[in-house]
Write a protein that holds these residues in place. Structure first.
Motif, PDB file in Angstrom:
ATOM      1  N   ASP A  68       0.302  -0.910   0.628  1.00 13.70           N
ATOM      2  CA  ASP A  68      -0.068  -0.167  -0.021  1.00 13.70           C
ATOM      3  C   ASP A  68       0.881   1.193  -0.109  1.00 13.70           C
ATOM      4  O   ASP A  68       0.377   2.661  -0.349  1.00 13.70           O
ATOM      5  N   GLU A  69       1.982   1.482   0.536  1.00 15.79           N
ATOM      6  CA  GLU A  69       2.474   2.420   1.013  1.00 15.79           C
ATOM      7  C   GLU A  69       4.653   1.891   0.628  1.00 15.79           C
ATOM      8  O   GLU A  69       4.986   1.928   1.195  1.00 15.79           O
ATOM      9  N   PRO A  70       4.346   1.702  -0.440  1.00 16.29           N
ATOM     10  CA  PRO A  70       5.983   1.433  -0.774  1.00 16.29           C
ATOM     11  C   PRO A  70       7.157   2.396  -0.882  1.00 16.29           C
ATOM     12  O   PRO A  70       6.740   3.791  -1.292  1.00 16.29           O
ATOM     13  N   PRO A  71       8.063   2.114  -0.428  1.00 14.92           N
ATOM     14  CA  PRO A  71       9.126   3.885  -0.158  1.00 14.92           C
ATOM     15  C   PRO A  71       9.887   4.226  -0.834  1.00 14.92           C
ATOM     16  O   PRO A  71      10.551   5.075  -1.096  1.00 14.92           O
ATOM     17  N   TYR A  72       9.535   3.531  -2.134  1.00 14.66           N
ATOM     18  CA  TYR A  72      10.494   4.216  -3.700  1.00 14.66           C
ATOM     19  C   TYR A  72       9.410   3.183  -5.052  1.00 14.66           C
ATOM     20  O   TYR A  72       8.482   1.848  -4.360  1.00 14.66           O
ATOM     21  N   PRO A  73       9.349   3.337  -6.260  1.00 13.47           N
ATOM     22  CA  PRO A  73       8.848   3.286  -6.839  1.00 13.47           C
ATOM     23  C   PRO A  73       8.541   1.273  -7.332  1.00 13.47           C
ATOM     24  O   PRO A  73      10.303   1.208  -7.688  1.00 13.47           O
ATOM     25  N   ILE A  74       7.579   0.933  -7.632  1.00  9.70           N
ATOM     26  CA  ILE A  74       8.273  -0.427  -7.624  1.00  9.70           C
ATOM     27  C   ILE A  74       7.409  -1.729  -9.320  1.00  9.70           C
ATOM     28  O   ILE A  74       6.148  -0.483  -9.266  1.00  9.70           O
ATOM     29  N   VAL A  75       7.816  -1.293 -10.294  1.00  9.26           N
ATOM     30  CA  VAL A  75       6.824  -2.487 -11.059  1.00  9.26           C
ATOM     31  C   VAL A  75       6.080  -3.516 -10.956  1.00  9.26           C
ATOM     32  O   VAL A  75       7.199  -4.905 -10.794  1.00  9.26           O
ATOM     33  N   TRP A  76       4.848  -3.812  -9.793  1.00  7.56           N
ATOM     34  CA  TRP A  76       4.454  -4.484  -9.875  1.00  7.56           C
ATOM     35  C   TRP A  76       4.244  -5.531 -10.907  1.00  7.56           C
ATOM     36  O   TRP A  76       4.299  -6.756  -9.900  1.00  7.56           O
ATOM     37  N   GLY A  77       4.063  -5.270 -11.747  1.00  2.00           N
ATOM     38  CA  GLY A  77       4.344  -6.499 -12.821  1.00  2.00           C
ATOM     39  C   GLY A  77       5.272  -7.674 -13.161  1.00  2.00           C
ATOM     40  O   GLY A  77       5.407  -8.460 -13.510  1.00  2.00           O
ATOM     41  N   ASP A  78       6.298  -7.076 -12.450  1.00  3.45           N
ATOM     42  CA  ASP A  78       7.072  -7.638 -12.360  1.00  3.45           C
ATOM     43  C   ASP A  78       7.608  -8.188 -11.224  1.00  3.45           C
ATOM     44  O   ASP A  78       8.372  -9.717 -10.918  1.00  3.45           O
ATOM     45  N   VAL A  79       6.453  -8.564 -10.161  1.00  7.65           N
ATOM     46  CA  VAL A  79       6.098  -9.245  -9.123  1.00  7.65           C
ATOM     47  C   VAL A  79       5.223 -10.800  -8.632  1.00  7.65           C
ATOM     48  O   VAL A  79       4.381  -9.797  -9.575  1.00  7.65           O
ATOM     49  N   GLU A  80       6.058 -11.674  -8.314  1.00  7.38           N
ATOM     50  CA  GLU A  80       4.728 -12.474  -8.719  1.00  7.38           C
ATOM     51  C   GLU A  80       3.938 -12.689  -7.536  1.00  7.38           C
ATOM     52  O   GLU A  80       2.845 -12.450  -7.406  1.00  7.38           O
ATOM     53  N   TYR A  81       4.532 -12.095  -6.202  1.00  7.71           N
ATOM     54  CA  TYR A  81       4.520 -13.602  -4.713  1.00  7.71           C
ATOM     55  C   TYR A  81       5.485 -12.467  -3.524  1.00  7.71           C
ATOM     56  O   TYR A  81       6.109 -12.086  -4.205  1.00  7.71           O
ATOM     57  N   LEU A  82       4.827 -12.117  -2.595  1.00  2.70           N
ATOM     58  CA  LEU A  82       5.820 -11.083  -1.765  1.00  2.70           C
ATOM     59  C   LEU A  82       5.372 -11.989  -0.509  1.00  2.70           C
ATOM     60  O   LEU A  82       4.591 -12.902  -0.335  1.00  2.70           O
ATOM     61  N   TRP A  83       6.363 -12.006   0.835  1.00  3.05           N
ATOM     62  CA  TRP A  83       6.049 -12.517   1.807  1.00  3.05           C
ATOM     63  C   TRP A  83       7.082 -11.834   2.864  1.00  3.05           C
ATOM     64  O   TRP A  83       8.086 -11.053   2.408  1.00  3.05           O
ATOM     65  N   ALA A  84       6.551 -12.074   3.876  1.00  2.07           N
ATOM     66  CA  ALA A  84       7.525 -11.249   4.844  1.00  2.07           C
ATOM     67  C   ALA A  84       8.228 -12.170   6.121  1.00  2.07           C
ATOM     68  O   ALA A  84       7.166 -13.337   6.234  1.00  2.07           O
ATOM     69  N   GLU A  85       9.324 -12.296   6.459  1.00  2.00           N
ATOM     70  CA  GLU A  85       9.367 -13.049   7.461  1.00  2.00           C
ATOM     71  C   GLU A  85      10.078 -11.727   8.448  1.00  2.00           C
ATOM     72  O   GLU A  85      10.961 -10.826   8.460  1.00  2.00           O
ATOM     73  N   ARG A  86       9.939 -12.449   9.900  1.00  2.00           N
ATOM     74  CA  ARG A  86      10.442 -10.874  11.417  1.00  2.00           C
ATOM     75  C   ARG A  86      11.455 -11.247  11.647  1.00  2.00           C
ATOM     76  O   ARG A  86      12.118 -11.958  11.091  1.00  2.00           O
ATOM     77  N   LEU A  87      11.470 -10.541  11.981  1.00  7.00           N
ATOM     78  CA  LEU A  87      12.981  -9.985  12.243  1.00  7.00           C
ATOM     79  C   LEU A  87      13.520 -10.194  13.537  1.00  7.00           C
ATOM     80  O   LEU A  87      13.659  -9.501  14.736  1.00  7.00           O
ATOM     81  N   ALA A  88      13.468 -11.660  13.761  1.00  2.94           N
ATOM     82  CA  ALA A  88      12.870 -12.288  15.532  1.00  2.94           C
ATOM     83  C   ALA A  88      13.462 -13.877  15.243  1.00  2.94           C
ATOM     84  O   ALA A  88      13.156 -14.092  13.858  1.00  2.94           O
ATOM     85  N   GLU A  89      13.693 -14.401  16.067  1.00  2.00           N
ATOM     86  CA  GLU A  89      13.361 -15.644  16.209  1.00  2.00           C
ATOM     87  C   GLU A  89      11.829 -16.028  15.815  1.00  2.00           C
ATOM     88  O   GLU A  89      10.909 -16.138  16.507  1.00  2.00           O
ATOM     89  N   ASP A  90      12.252 -17.017  15.429  1.00  7.12           N
ATOM     90  CA  ASP A  90      10.401 -17.890  14.124  1.00  7.12           C
ATOM     91  C   ASP A  90      10.196 -18.691  13.402  1.00  7.12           C
ATOM     92  O   ASP A  90      10.988 -18.365  12.613  1.00  7.12           O
TER      93      ASP A  90
END
Length: 93
Positions: A45-67
């Motif tokens: 919703d609020e990327p920090p820089y321009p991204i061509v989303w058509g180049d991205v298949e999928y996203l995921w996030a990983e915690r910055l902690a043990e998980d």
């Protein structure tokens, strides 16, 4: 401090100087949220820089902690760009 790093599986393959091909995963940035899906949604919703989303298949996030869910290369919690776009196109959440 953000609680997640956001990664993406890019459409296409990476070709090394020696001609070997690999899946193309990219670090996209940091995000915050109560869970990984929310962190990905906030990043989209609020990327920090321009991204061509058509180049991205999928996203995921990983915690910055043990998980135990970390390190699965997006096998869990994949969020496809089409799903994120559909929230705006279809008016749904």
């Amino acid at each position: 401090m953000p609680s997640y790093l956001v990664l993406a599986a890019m459409k296409g393959r990476f070709v090394s100087d020696q001609g070997h091909t690999y899946d193309n995963f990219q670090f996209m940035g940091y995000s915050d949220g109560p869970d990984s899906i929310s962190a990905v949604t906030a990043f989209f919703d609020e990327p920090p820089y321009p991204i061509v989303w058509g180049d991205v298949e999928y996203l995921w996030a990983e915690r910055l902690a043990e998980d135990p869910a970390n390190g699965h290369l997006g096998d869990y919690g994949r969020v496809y760009v089409e799903t994120l776009r559909a929230r705006w196109d279809g008016g749904g959440e």
